[in-house]
Design a protein around this motif. Structure first.
Motif, mmCIF file in Angstrom:
data_model
loop_
_atom_site.group_PDB
_atom_site.id
_atom_site.type_symbol
_atom_site.label_atom_id
_atom_site.label_comp_id
_atom_site.label_asym_id
_atom_site.label_seq_id
_atom_site.Cartn_x
_atom_site.Cartn_y
_atom_site.Cartn_z
ATOM 1 N N GLN A 106 10.972 32.544 64.041
ATOM 2 C CA GLN A 106 11.911 32.501 65.307
ATOM 3 C C GLN A 106 11.041 32.715 66.420
ATOM 4 O O GLN A 106 11.273 32.379 67.549
ATOM 5 C CB GLN A 106 13.145 33.468 65.062
ATOM 6 N N HIS A 107 10.040 33.740 66.286
ATOM 7 C CA HIS A 107 9.078 33.836 67.363
ATOM 8 C C HIS A 107 8.416 32.967 67.719
ATOM 9 O O HIS A 107 7.719 32.904 68.951
ATOM 10 C CB HIS A 107 8.100 34.980 66.841
ATOM 11 N N LYS A 108 8.164 31.738 67.077
ATOM 12 C CA LYS A 108 7.314 30.697 67.433
ATOM 13 C C LYS A 108 8.165 29.627 68.137
ATOM 14 O O LYS A 108 7.561 28.699 68.416
ATOM 15 C CB LYS A 108 6.564 30.144 66.046
ATOM 16 N N ILE A 109 9.512 29.966 68.147
ATOM 17 C CA ILE A 109 10.322 28.631 68.699
ATOM 18 C C ILE A 109 9.961 28.469 70.221
ATOM 19 O O ILE A 109 9.653 27.205 70.604
ATOM 20 C CB ILE A 109 11.677 28.913 68.742
ATOM 21 N N PRO A 110 9.795 29.421 71.284
ATOM 22 C CA PRO A 110 9.216 29.100 72.600
ATOM 23 C C PRO A 110 8.219 28.323 72.782
ATOM 24 O O PRO A 110 8.066 27.574 73.469
ATOM 25 C CB PRO A 110 9.422 30.612 73.084
ATOM 26 N N GLN A 111 7.292 28.538 71.817
ATOM 27 C CA GLN A 111 5.922 27.965 72.050
ATOM 28 C C GLN A 111 6.024 26.413 71.487
ATOM 29 O O GLN A 111 5.587 25.443 72.055
ATOM 30 C CB GLN A 111 4.859 28.308 70.954
ATOM 31 N N TYR A 156 1.032 21.369 65.119
ATOM 32 C CA TYR A 156 1.767 22.711 65.140
ATOM 33 C C TYR A 156 2.373 23.098 63.899
ATOM 34 O O TYR A 156 2.326 24.113 63.689
ATOM 35 C CB TYR A 156 2.760 23.062 66.432
ATOM 36 N N PHE A 157 3.344 22.003 63.415
ATOM 37 C CA PHE A 157 4.051 22.127 62.327
ATOM 38 C C PHE A 157 3.041 22.554 61.102
ATOM 39 O O PHE A 157 3.537 23.458 60.198
ATOM 40 C CB PHE A 157 4.669 21.067 61.859
ATOM 41 N N ASN A 158 1.853 22.034 61.221
ATOM 42 C CA ASN A 158 0.854 22.115 59.912
ATOM 43 C C ASN A 158 0.212 23.692 60.157
ATOM 44 O O ASN A 158 -0.438 24.215 59.165
ATOM 45 C CB ASN A 158 -0.070 21.321 59.835
ATOM 46 N N GLU A 159 0.406 24.364 61.308
ATOM 47 C CA GLU A 159 -0.168 25.895 61.329
ATOM 48 C C GLU A 159 0.578 26.730 60.441
ATOM 49 O O GLU A 159 1.735 26.573 60.104
ATOM 50 C CB GLU A 159 -0.188 26.076 62.883
ATOM 51 N N PRO A 160 -0.128 27.809 60.079
ATOM 52 C CA PRO A 160 0.354 28.832 59.068
ATOM 53 C C PRO A 160 1.401 29.612 59.902
ATOM 54 O O PRO A 160 1.460 29.874 61.147
ATOM 55 C CB PRO A 160 -0.749 29.844 58.697
ATOM 56 N N SER A 161 2.416 29.895 59.093
ATOM 57 C CA SER A 161 3.541 30.569 59.869
ATOM 58 C C SER A 161 3.431 32.072 60.542
ATOM 59 O O SER A 161 4.092 32.575 61.315
ATOM 60 C CB SER A 161 4.808 30.669 58.875
ATOM 61 N N ARG A 162 2.440 32.432 59.889
ATOM 62 C CA ARG A 162 2.109 34.082 60.443
ATOM 63 C C ARG A 162 0.952 33.912 61.670
ATOM 64 O O ARG A 162 0.160 33.135 61.588
ATOM 65 C CB ARG A 162 1.709 34.827 59.170
#
Length: 782
Positions: free
Chosen positions: A755-760, A776-782
């Motif tokens: 959820q913290h990555k939604i604004p970006q 961006y989808f392929n970036e690690p989630s953390r």
């Protein structure tokens, strides 16, 4: 209601308008069977003249038929024996029956007759057919619930048969001593009152026809079913089936001349025509061992996408090739003919303003001409003929045309009818005034005919609301977000209220009809994953004000529609569920998620394929007792199925084990599907932002040659750009939602919260670049 309407016989027929080259012939109600009506061709083109036959109250499908020309034509919506007896005594009157009334309509000279059966409430008549000895169909057969009755053309009941079926008979064919009946799911054949054949269809039976398909001496039945199949039933078994592109709403046996068969190369095949829920008309060729599809046509412009409600064929042009008459749910009536092409071409098109429920072609008003007679939802019976009514009336001493004589005669009769109606209204007002202080009128005075169908071409739902009287206001309320789309043919004024989500109102809107409109079409687009109830309150223009509420269910995967065949070779995500559930339970859960799912299961294992009409993603559902497997190239679709089915299983206290396989290659595949729509919508939004600035530049400097070509294009198409953007107010928001849902669902299956990555992600979408979003989808989630 239930009162007699006395309509006096007159010489001559009356016309009320000329439209689309067809003359209008007005008929009166009567008791005798008559001759026939006509469609002719002038200079190689079919031209029809329109006429209003008369009102018969609300009307249902499969309730109008044509009788033999020798005895008159019956477009018979039901014919009550008691009514007929009274009509024998008083040929000038017509008697109604509230539930399943049957009326005979005839012209003023008694030449032609049309029988129309009203729509039903409760135990009224649902199907009507002509029957009798071979070659002489001069008797009427009507079904009421599970009962079939036979009535002579004089109105006397000669046959009564209780079928002992558990479902209401909705379609019927009668030939000699045999009766073929279609109920909701059950098909039966009765021979002299004995049940000789039985077949249970896997989905709802919408219409039936008979043809010599597998046997030359015996008829087989052709069933048009809701699951997009035509089925040939022989001796209680499905001998053949043919998949089509839409639910089959009506079927028609097409018999043409031998030389036409030889010319088209289909001499060994029988032809069945079908009408689809998507507005298409197609041909299916059948022989003793195979069934294959022939030509298929769809209407462009007005009427496109509207369901087919009736089909008939007749040789209007007398060239040994039958023309095809087509009626649609939106009131469009068409005639297709075969000129030089093996596929039919549109010859005539008109619109009667309300849903057409039944249509027949034959000789009705004049034995020298063919006619196309139809009945609409409110009960208006209309005839299209080619009889030259502009010619002088031989019986008129003043030398006036038939058109003029009929119009003047009709005006005189209508004035008398209005005077009689005023007297009746005054009497009813006096009765009402006596009890108005003590009672409030609450009786339901109208019934709403609704249709909520998915238009695959527009990727949106069409909500059609129709009542037998003018609509005043329609109010929409929904628990889930719904995007209302503007319709060019919709003349109602739309008022939108801001959503009140705290009180469960994600949509509040009203449609106020300014003109006399019996039918309203609303186009809306749903959001998958958001499911709940949509309510439409319909208020009629009547006193006292009365409203009816229509409740419609929006399903979690509402933008999917069913396909035939298999999924293609695209990468697919997999969801497997195993547990102690039954086949019926899993089928119920799938039906709660997806449209176009049959309500009954006929086999031990079910497999269905669906396609998302907005994006083009696919879904395969295979399940049996204790196991279900779902495949889709959309991770969000898998996530929605997982959430809804597990919630339903928990409510039933059924333990379900989940396993899933998410493939990373489905991410760029999904984004490629959405890329054209997102790029176009963003471009449209940017053009709208430029419109005002460019207009100011144009006012300051008339010469615009210094502007870049794309800016000049914006100025030249300003109105079109603004109108298109207005018609899609939430399109960009919806597309952003699809991408963010995919991002969240992909990481949720991995057990991560993003959820913290939604604004970006939203910032990336606003300055959209396909490669950056994929990265961006392929970036690690953390």
């Amino acid at each position: 209601r239930g009162a007699e309407e006395r309509l006096r016989r007159r010489r001559g027929r009356s016309t009320w308008r000329v439209e689309g080259g067809w003359w209008a012939r007005a008929w009166r109600r009567g008791s005798a069977w008559g001759g026939g009506g006509v469609v002719g061709r002038r200079r190689g083109r079919v031209r029809h003249r329109q006429s209003e036959v008369g009102p018969v109250a609300r009307h249902g499908p499969h309730t109008m038929q044509a009788g033999p020309p020798a005895g008159g034509v019956g477009v018979q919506p039901g014919y009550d024996a008691a009514d007929a007896a009274r009509e024998e005594e008083e040929a000038k009157s017509v008697h109604r029956r509230r539930h399943g009334r049957r009326v005979v309509l005839r012209d003023e000279e008694g030449d032609g007759c049309v029988g129309v059966q009203d729509d039903v409430d409760g135990d009224g008549d649902r199907a009507l057919e002509m029957g009798g000895p071979l070659g002489k169909k001069d008797k009427v057969f009507v079904s009421t619930g599970q009962q079939i009755r036979g009535i002579t053309k004089k109105g006397k009941e000669f046959f009564k048969f209780n079928t002992s079926l558990s479902e209401t008979i909705t379609a019927m064919v009668v030939e000699d001593s045999k009766i073929w009946t279609g109920a909701e799911y059950v098909f039966n054949v009765f021979d002299n009152g004995r049940d000789v054949e039985f077949f249970m269809a896997p989905d709802r039976i919408n219409d039936i026809a008979i043809e010599n398909v597998t046997r030359e001496t015996e008829y087989d039945a052709v069933l048009g079913c809701q699951d997009r199949f035509l089925r040939v039933v022989q001796a209680s078994t499905a001998a053949q089936d043919c998949a089509v592109d839409a639910p089959v709403t009506t079927v028609h046996r097409y018999v043409s001349s031998p030389h036409e068969f030889a010319a088209s190369g289909t001499a060994s095949f029988k032809q069945i025509l079908y009408g689809g829920q998507d507005g298409s008309v197609g041909q299916v060729l059948l022989d003793s061992s195979t069934a294959r599809r022939g030509w298929k046509i769809a209407l462009a412009g007005e009427g496109a996408g509207s369901a087919i409600t009736a089909l008939d064929s007749i040789d209007f042009t007398h060239d040994d090739v039958k023309d095809i008459c087509v009626a649609r749910d939106d009131g469009t009536v068409c005639v297709y003919g075969f000129d030089m092409s093996p596929e039919p071409a549109l010859q005539f098109k008109a619109n009667v303003g309300e849903s057409v429920r039944s249509l027949v072609a034959g000789q009705v008003g004049n034995p020298a001409f063919d006619e196309m007679v139809l009945c609409s939802y409110s009960g208006k019976v209309t005839s299209f003929t080619m009889e030259p009514l502009e010619k002088a009336d031989e019986d008129d001493s003043y030398g006036r045309s038939k058109n003029t004589v009929q119009r003047e005669g009709r005006i005189r009769v209508m004035r008398k009818e209005l005077d009689e109606l005023r007297r009746k209204v005054e009497k009813e007002r006096e009765k009402y005034a006596k009890v108005a202080d003590e009672f409030i009128p609450v009786e339901q005075q109208f019934k709403v005919k609704e249709a909520f169908t998915l238009d695959a071409d527009e990727a949106a739902y069409k909500l059609n609301l129709e009542i037998p009287m003018p609509i005043d206001v329609v109010a929409l309320q929904s628990q889930v977000p719904v995007d209302l789309l503007d319709v060019d043919t919709n003349d109602a004024i739309v008022s939108r209220t801001p959503p009140d989500r705290d009180n469960g109102n994600a949509l509040l809107a009203t449609y106020r009809c300014q003109e006399s409109m019996n039918r309203l079409t609303i186009t809306l687009r749903t959001v998958e994953g958001q499911f709940g109830e949509l309510q439409a309150m319909v208020i009629a223009k009547m006193a006292p004000k009365t409203a009816q509420i229509v409740r419609l269910q929006i399903k979690p995967l509402s933008l999917h529609h069913r396909l035939h065949g298999d999924i293609d070779g695209r990468p697919m995500n997999r969801l497997r569920l195993a547990g102690a559930f039954t086949l019926g339970q899993m089928h119920e859960w799938v039906a709660n998620c997806l449209p176009d799912v049959p309500s009954r299961v006929m086999e031990d294992e079910v497999r269905m394929v669906f396609r998302n009409v907005f994006l083009g993603t696919q879904l395969s559902a295979s399940y049996k007792k204790g196991e279900a497997v779902f495949l889709s190239d959309s991770i969000s679709t898998i996530a929605i199925l997982k959430e809804v089915i597990t919630k339903a299983a928990t409510a039933r206290k059924v333990r379900v084990e989940l396993s899933f396989e998410i493939k990373d290659e489905t991410i760029p595949h999904f984004l490629r599907l959405i890329d054209p729509k997102l790029s176009y919508t963003l471009s449209l939004a940017r053009k709208v932002e430029l419109v005002e600035a460019l207009r100011e530049i144009k006012l300051a400097d008339a010469e615009m040659t210094f502007l870049a070509p794309e800016y000049r294009e914006v100025l030249e198409n300003t109105e079109k750009i603004q109108r298109e953007f207005k018609n899609r107010p939430r399109a960009l928001e919806m597309l952003y939602g699809l991408v963010t849902d995919l991002f969240v669902d992909r990481h949720k299956f991995k057990g991560h919260s993003v959820q913290h990555k939604i604004p970006q992600l939203m910032a990336l979408l606003e300055r959209y670049d396909f490669d950056e979003v994929v990265a961006y989808f392929n970036e690690p989630s953390r």
